[in-house]
Design a protein around this motif. Structure first.
Motif, short mmCIF file in Angstrom:
data_model
loop_
_atom_site.label_atom_id
_atom_site.label_comp_id
_atom_site.label_asym_id
_atom_site.label_seq_id
_atom_site.Cartn_x
_atom_site.Cartn_y
_atom_site.Cartn_z
N VAL A 118 47.61 -94.94 20.56
CA VAL A 118 48.07 -93.38 20.03
C VAL A 118 49.32 -93.85 19.54
O VAL A 118 50.37 -94.72 20.04
CB VAL A 118 48.54 -92.73 21.24
CG1 VAL A 118 49.60 -91.41 20.90
CG2 VAL A 118 47.40 -92.30 22.23
N GLU A 133 46.97 -92.94 29.37
CA GLU A 133 46.07 -93.49 28.24
C GLU A 133 46.45 -92.80 26.87
O GLU A 133 46.43 -93.62 25.91
CB GLU A 133 44.59 -93.08 28.41
CG GLU A 133 43.89 -93.77 29.58
CD GLU A 133 43.90 -92.80 30.91
OE1 GLU A 133 43.33 -92.99 31.55
OE2 GLU A 133 44.87 -91.94 30.79
N LEU A 134 47.10 -91.83 26.70
CA LEU A 134 47.48 -91.01 25.40
C LEU A 134 49.18 -91.31 25.42
O LEU A 134 49.71 -90.69 24.49
CB LEU A 134 47.29 -89.66 25.54
CG LEU A 134 45.58 -89.51 25.78
CD1 LEU A 134 45.22 -87.90 25.90
CD2 LEU A 134 45.01 -89.86 24.40
N LEU A 141 45.79 -91.57 16.28
CA LEU A 141 45.02 -92.69 16.66
C LEU A 141 44.73 -93.68 15.77
O LEU A 141 44.33 -93.24 14.63
CB LEU A 141 43.39 -92.32 17.39
CG LEU A 141 43.51 -91.17 18.49
CD1 LEU A 141 42.26 -90.94 18.68
CD2 LEU A 141 44.36 -91.52 19.56
N TYR A 159 47.12 -86.04 18.70
CA TYR A 159 47.17 -87.34 18.88
C TYR A 159 46.91 -88.03 17.42
O TYR A 159 45.79 -87.74 17.10
CB TYR A 159 46.68 -88.04 19.93
CG TYR A 159 47.08 -87.45 21.22
CD1 TYR A 159 48.43 -87.94 21.90
CD2 TYR A 159 46.55 -86.24 21.76
CE1 TYR A 159 48.65 -87.29 23.14
CE2 TYR A 159 46.94 -85.57 22.92
CZ TYR A 159 48.08 -86.21 23.69
OH TYR A 159 48.43 -85.61 24.77
N LEU A 205 40.93 -94.97 24.42
CA LEU A 205 42.06 -94.43 23.72
C LEU A 205 43.36 -95.22 24.09
O LEU A 205 44.27 -95.20 23.51
CB LEU A 205 42.19 -92.99 23.56
CG LEU A 205 40.96 -92.30 23.28
CD1 LEU A 205 41.26 -90.65 23.21
CD2 LEU A 205 40.61 -92.72 21.79
N LEU A 212 38.80 -91.28 27.68
CA LEU A 212 40.40 -91.76 27.82
C LEU A 212 40.51 -93.43 27.68
O LEU A 212 41.46 -93.73 27.00
CB LEU A 212 41.03 -91.09 28.74
CG LEU A 212 41.45 -89.62 28.66
CD1 LEU A 212 42.19 -89.01 29.87
CD2 LEU A 212 42.35 -89.52 27.38
N SER A 218 52.40 -88.58 18.58
CA SER A 218 51.78 -87.17 19.03
C SER A 218 52.84 -85.95 18.93
O SER A 218 53.78 -86.06 18.67
CB SER A 218 51.59 -87.40 20.87
OG SER A 218 53.06 -87.40 21.16
#
Length: 191
Positions: free
Chosen positions: A179, A31-32, A156, A154, A175, A172, A182
């Motif tokens: 992103v 998710e990131l 966003l 991160y 998100l 999560l 990062s």
């Protein structure tokens, strides 16, 4: 607290080989994953990447729990919110311990030393792995060896909806795909 450290030392030695590891680290959370190839060069004047975190940034019997200064370059255009997480991948648990989860506005691209306090209105905290908010500095289990503390940053392109979730794992899915860039900074401390 010194007595507690002495009492916990044998437990740390016993659990020395048990470590959470990086499998469940946020660095591996799909998710990131960045939707763009943006990188934020996250740095601290207190310690270099991979170096020992000074005891002034540690907690409990080791230090006064003062958050380190952090800085990064300007986030990409379209950044609406920043997420900073500090995790310990060497805890003797199944998953890394999260020492801090905090959301904040993208400007300015820095955090001053000692600024990450629970009462600072610039920041919105989620609870850490022990149910606390604010900066909770490193304190490895005595006798457990060197712990690696990861600061994940991160950028966003959305703002998290805290009314729908109260911890990072629940947030999560919100998100995913948001992103833009990062950054990562790692420090160590020996228990």
């Amino acid at each position: 607290m010194k007595l507690l450290a002495i009492l916990l030392y044998p437990l740390g030695l016993l659990l020395r080989r048990k470590r959470a590891g990086t499998t469940h680290s946020l660095r591996n959370a799909p998710e990131l994953a960045a939707t763009r190839t943006g990188t934020l060069n996250l740095t601290s004047p207190a310690f270099a990447h991979g170096a020992t975190i000074p005891l002034r940034h540690a907690t409990m019997d080791l230090g006064p729990n003062i958050s380190p200064a952090l800085a990064w370059e300007e986030p990409p255009a379209g950044t609406r919110q920043m997420l900073l997480v500090m995790e310990d991948t060497d805890t003797p648990t199944a998953r890394p311990g999260r020492h801090m989860v905090v959301f904040f506005a993208p400007e300015p691209p820095r955090i001053a030393e000692g600024e990450l306090t629970a009462d600072n209105r610039r920041f919105t905290y989620l609870l850490d792995h022990r149910g606390r908010s604010g900066y909770q500095g490193p304190r490895p289990l005595p006798g457990h060896g060197t712990h690696h503390y990861h600061f994940h940053l991160y950028a966003l392109d959305t703002e998290a909806d805290f009314s729908r979730a109260n911890d990072l794992d629940a947030l999560l899915p919100q998100l995913a795909g948001h992103v833009l860039a990062s950054g990562h900074l790692e420090g160590t401390l020996r228990g």
